[in-house]
Design an enzyme around this catalytic site. Sequence first.
Site, short mmCIF file in Angstrom:
data_model
loop_
_atom_site.label_atom_id
_atom_site.label_comp_id
_atom_site.label_asym_id
_atom_site.label_seq_id
_atom_site.Cartn_x
_atom_site.Cartn_y
_atom_site.Cartn_z
N TYR A 117 23.48 27.22 64.32
CA TYR A 117 24.74 27.96 64.15
C TYR A 117 25.45 27.52 62.87
O TYR A 117 25.19 26.44 62.33
CB TYR A 117 25.67 27.75 65.35
CG TYR A 117 26.39 26.42 65.34
CD1 TYR A 117 27.65 26.31 64.75
CD2 TYR A 117 25.81 25.27 65.88
CE1 TYR A 117 28.30 25.08 64.71
CE2 TYR A 117 26.47 24.05 65.84
CZ TYR A 117 27.72 23.96 65.25
OH TYR A 117 28.38 22.76 65.19
N TYR A 404 21.69 18.88 68.44
CA TYR A 404 22.35 17.58 68.29
C TYR A 404 21.70 16.63 69.30
O TYR A 404 22.36 16.11 70.20
CB TYR A 404 23.87 17.70 68.53
CG TYR A 404 24.57 18.55 67.50
CD1 TYR A 404 24.13 18.55 66.17
CD2 TYR A 404 25.64 19.36 67.83
CE1 TYR A 404 24.76 19.34 65.21
CE2 TYR A 404 26.28 20.15 66.89
CZ TYR A 404 25.83 20.15 65.57
OH TYR A 404 26.44 20.92 64.62
#
Length: 462
Positions: A117, A404
């Site tokens: 993103y 992440y």
Amino acid sequence: MSDTTPKPLVIVTPTLESQIRSVVYCARENGLQIRVRSGGHDDEGLSYTSEVPFVILDLINLRQISVDVENKTAWVQAGSTIGELYYRIAENSQTLGFPAGVCPTVGVGGHFSGGGYGPLLRKYGLAADNIIDARMADVNGRILDRNSMGEDLFWAIRGGGGASFGVILAWKIQLVDVPEKVTVFSINRTLDQNATNIVHRWQYVAHKFDKDLLVMIHIQRVNSSQDGERTIQATFNSLFLGGVDTLLPLMQRSFPELGLQREDCTEMSWIESVLYWAGFPIESRDVLLNRTQPNVRYFKAKSDYVQIPISKNGLEGIWKLFFEDEAEEAEMFLSPYGGRMHEISESAIPFPHRAGNLYEILHNVFWDEEEVEASQNYINWIRKLYSYMTPYVSRFPRAAYLNYRDLDIGVNDKGNTSYAKASIWGIKYFKNNFNRLVQVKTEVDPSNFFWNEQSIPLLYSW
């Protein structure tokens, strides 16, 4: 890399996709693991380290990009970086872009396969939402495209992480329309400039803004310009897909608390905004072709999703932690959802974090000391922050973002991957999509050859 970091037996750098087959075959025959690296940005180093004998399949030479302006598509090989992709798009068109990340040295192989993103997410969703075909090598070395892999596997690699299923070789992506001029701003507010109230208010409005407007927040500790005392600074970074004359009344209506002025705003092309967001001078476009990180430091990252605004009291507790010694180079990024992110179903692709999420948090801490003890202090600090955040973020599960990557939330056993154990972290990344990923994995890699500390398990594991 320290002396204790496990090293690969060999690093293979194929120049042709067809060469991958023999690499997979050779590794399987010799009982070696393969770690696939496209950009080398895995947050836990899983693309280049392993506790068992392994080889690195480095896709650095597979980075052809072909842009088809007429059909608004591009084929991009998995060893390309997002900076290279942005550069090639802009080379061919002023009014096409792609919704992927901010950091230009990230490789598209992993970035897109985990979601991906950036500033365009409220308008166009994730990189993975805009993939229309792919090429990958499976465990038998066959090169598959969308048609030959079937819709289940094609679904799985768009957000489920490619490394569990095979070797991603290339993506075909749908390019998106961007205006000739976009507007950016970055506004800093410290605690004595009302940062707490403005951040608090942002939580109620940022996900409802016009789809063309994204305002992200970067939080860090700074020394105050007035008296040199430590304070917290919130930086409001924005991309607006339009001109400043449209943006100003929009912000005045939606978020007057920020006090945006015309002089805060700069109009530029979309490709210039890519450079601006990455922290480069907007005229130095060639920097997007540089694959090496300017400075590589030690860091630990974690992620969270916020579904109910955090109280001012809750925010002040975060600031308190940021005043601790280990937080000198800590940061939080708050990325608003809403817009297109709320329209796409949770099960459309494996990435499940859609409607109901106000924003996503990236927690980061950096340090330079090499001693293990120092590292442990910083890692303990971010774990303490993560623990503090528990009542304020999503629960059942406490959601996390695959890109992440965080091994604190759960890992597979070495060798055998228990479904029960894997579901601890799997549900956090994928929610209800985890079981479908397990079914696809069981079908396409029944021997669990493509294994890592957080790879999708087989259905029949014990």
